[in-house]
Enzyme design. Sequence first.
Site, PDB file in Angstrom:
ATOM      1  N   GLU A 211      77.214  -6.643 -60.433  1.00 54.42           N
ATOM      2  CA  GLU A 211      78.323  -5.849 -60.980  1.00 54.42           C
ATOM      3  C   GLU A 211      77.827  -5.322 -62.318  1.00 54.42           C
ATOM      4  OE1 GLU A 211      81.347  -5.257 -59.610  1.00 54.42           O
ATOM      5  OE2 GLU A 211      81.021  -6.454 -57.813  1.00 54.42           O
ATOM      6  N   CYS A 245      83.661  -2.184 -68.786  1.00 53.50           N
ATOM      7  CA  CYS A 245      82.663  -1.559 -67.899  1.00 53.50           C
ATOM      8  C   CYS A 245      83.197  -0.296 -67.237  1.00 53.50           C
ATOM      9  CB  CYS A 245      82.207  -2.551 -66.841  1.00 53.50           C
ATOM     10  SG  CYS A 245      83.559  -3.174 -65.835  1.00 53.50           S
TER      11      CYS A 245
END
Length: 456
Positions: A211, A245
Site C-alpha cells: 500500500e 496517502c
Amino acid sequence: METIKSLQDIREYFNSGNTQTYQFRKEQLLQLKSALIRHEQDLYNALYHDLKKSPEECWVTENGMVLSELNYALKKLKGWMASDSVSTNLLNLPSSSKIMKEPLGVVLIIGPWNYPLQLLFNPLIGAIAAGNCVVLKPSEFAPATAAIMKKIIEETFATVFVLYVEGDGGKVIPEMMNDFTFDHVFYTGSTAVGKIIYKMAAENLVPVTLELGGKSPCVVESDANIKVAARRIAMTKFSNCGQMCVAPDYVLVHESQQAALVTELKKSILDFFGDKPEESYSYGKIINEKQFNRIVQYLEQGTIAYGGRTNKEQLFIEPTILENVQLNATIMQEEIFGPVLPIIVFNNKAAAMKIIRQHQNPLAFYVFTSSSEKEKDWLESVAFGGSCVNNASWHLTNHNLPFGGRGFSGTGSYHGKFSFDTFSHKKSVMKTPTWFDPSIKYPPFKGKLNLFKKVI
Ligand code: NAD
C-alpha cells in the site's frame, strides 16, 4: 536472537490450528474491540501528542474507523469463512466443486506513521478474521501512539498469536525477513521502502500487499460546482496537515475556473481553521523536523496565493496554496505529503493528461465535474488505484470498495471482505463420486478424439 525465537513460537502456534476456528477468531476480534474502547482516551492523548489530531478527527480516521471495520468483520465473518460452492464443467460431471478459504499462516504487517492506528489495525482485523498469526511492526515516528498500541496488543493477545515488534524499520524488518519466512507481508508506506520490502520478500517467494503513495491528481473541470469542490478539496488536503496517502497532491483546474477556485479555497481554509491555524482545534502538525524541513522547501517553488507561514518549534506549516509552479520543480516530482497545494491550470484534457502521466499509477484520482460524459472520460483515461467524483478520499471509508493502488502506488487491496481475501488462500476442491466411472475417461484413447472435442 530473541525475536527469531518468538517467530518460531508463532509458527508452531499457527501449526497447532488453534487460530482457525470461527469461535477463536470471533473471540479475538471481540477482545480487540473491548481494548480499543477501554483505551479510547489513551489513543486520543497519544494521537494528539504525535500529530495534534482532535478526538473528532481520530474518531473519523483512526479508532472509529477501526471499530467500524471490526464490527463489519464480526458481522460478516461466518459468511466469509464458509466455502463457496461453484458449478462444475461438463467434463467433470457428476463431480461437485467448492472454494475453501484457508489462512495464509504467519503474516507480517508493517505500518506508517501518518494514521498509525488505522493503518496497522485495519489490516490486523483482516488477518485475524482470516485465521492467521500476526507480527505487527508500527512506525517508529509516532512513538506515543505506538506505545498505546503495544499496550493494547499485549493486553489482548498471546504473543504466540500476535507479536508486536518495535524498532527502526530499516534494521528490524531485514533482521526478521532474513531469518524467518513469513507467509505474507502487508506493507503500508513509501514507494521507495516498498521496493526494498518487495525485493526481500522475493528472495523467499513471499507474497506481498504493498500500500504505497504517489502523486494523486485532482481535476477541477470548467463545469464543476466550485464552492463545493473547494470545500471538499480543502477538507481532505489539509486534514492531518496533508500527511495523507490519498490527499489531492495537486489540483489541475480548467483555466476558466482558476480564479474562482482559488478564492473559494481561501474562504474554505478560513472557515475551517480561522486565520491562526496554529491555534486551531481542527488543524494538526507535521510529524517531525525531518518532514518539516522537506515540506518547507516547497514553499519557494511557486507564488504563494494563500498561507506560507511556518513555525519550526511548533512543527507548524500553514495551509498553503501555490500558483505558478513549474512542472520540473521538486514539488511536482515528489509526493508532497504536507499542507501545500499547487494549483496548475489546463485548457484542454490532452495537456492535463500529459501532466498526470509524468507520474505513473496514482493511488487516488479525483475529478470535479457536473457532466457525466466528462466524468466517464476522465475515469477511463487515468490508471489509478481508487477515485471519487466530486469528492476526495471518502471512497476509502466504504467497506464495499477495495482499497489499494496499482503498480507504483501498490499491489493488492484490502478493507471489508477484500481484507479477508487478502489474508486467505482460496483452495480449489473438486469431489468426484465413485458410483460413476465411465471407461471413456481412461486409456486407450484411440478413436475418442471426436467425443473429447464435444465435451472439452
Ligand atoms: P516509510 O516507508 O518511511 O515507513 C513505513 C514503514 O516501513 C515503517 O514501519 C518503517 O519502520 C519501515 N521502514 C522504513 N525503512 C525501512 C527499510 N529500509 N526496510 C524495511 N522497513 C523500513 O513510510 P512513512 O514515511 O511511514 O509513510 C509515508 C508514506 O506512506 C507516503 O509515501 C504515503 O503516501 C504512504 N502511505 C500509503 C498509504 C496507503 O494506504 N497506500 C497509507 C499511508 C501512507
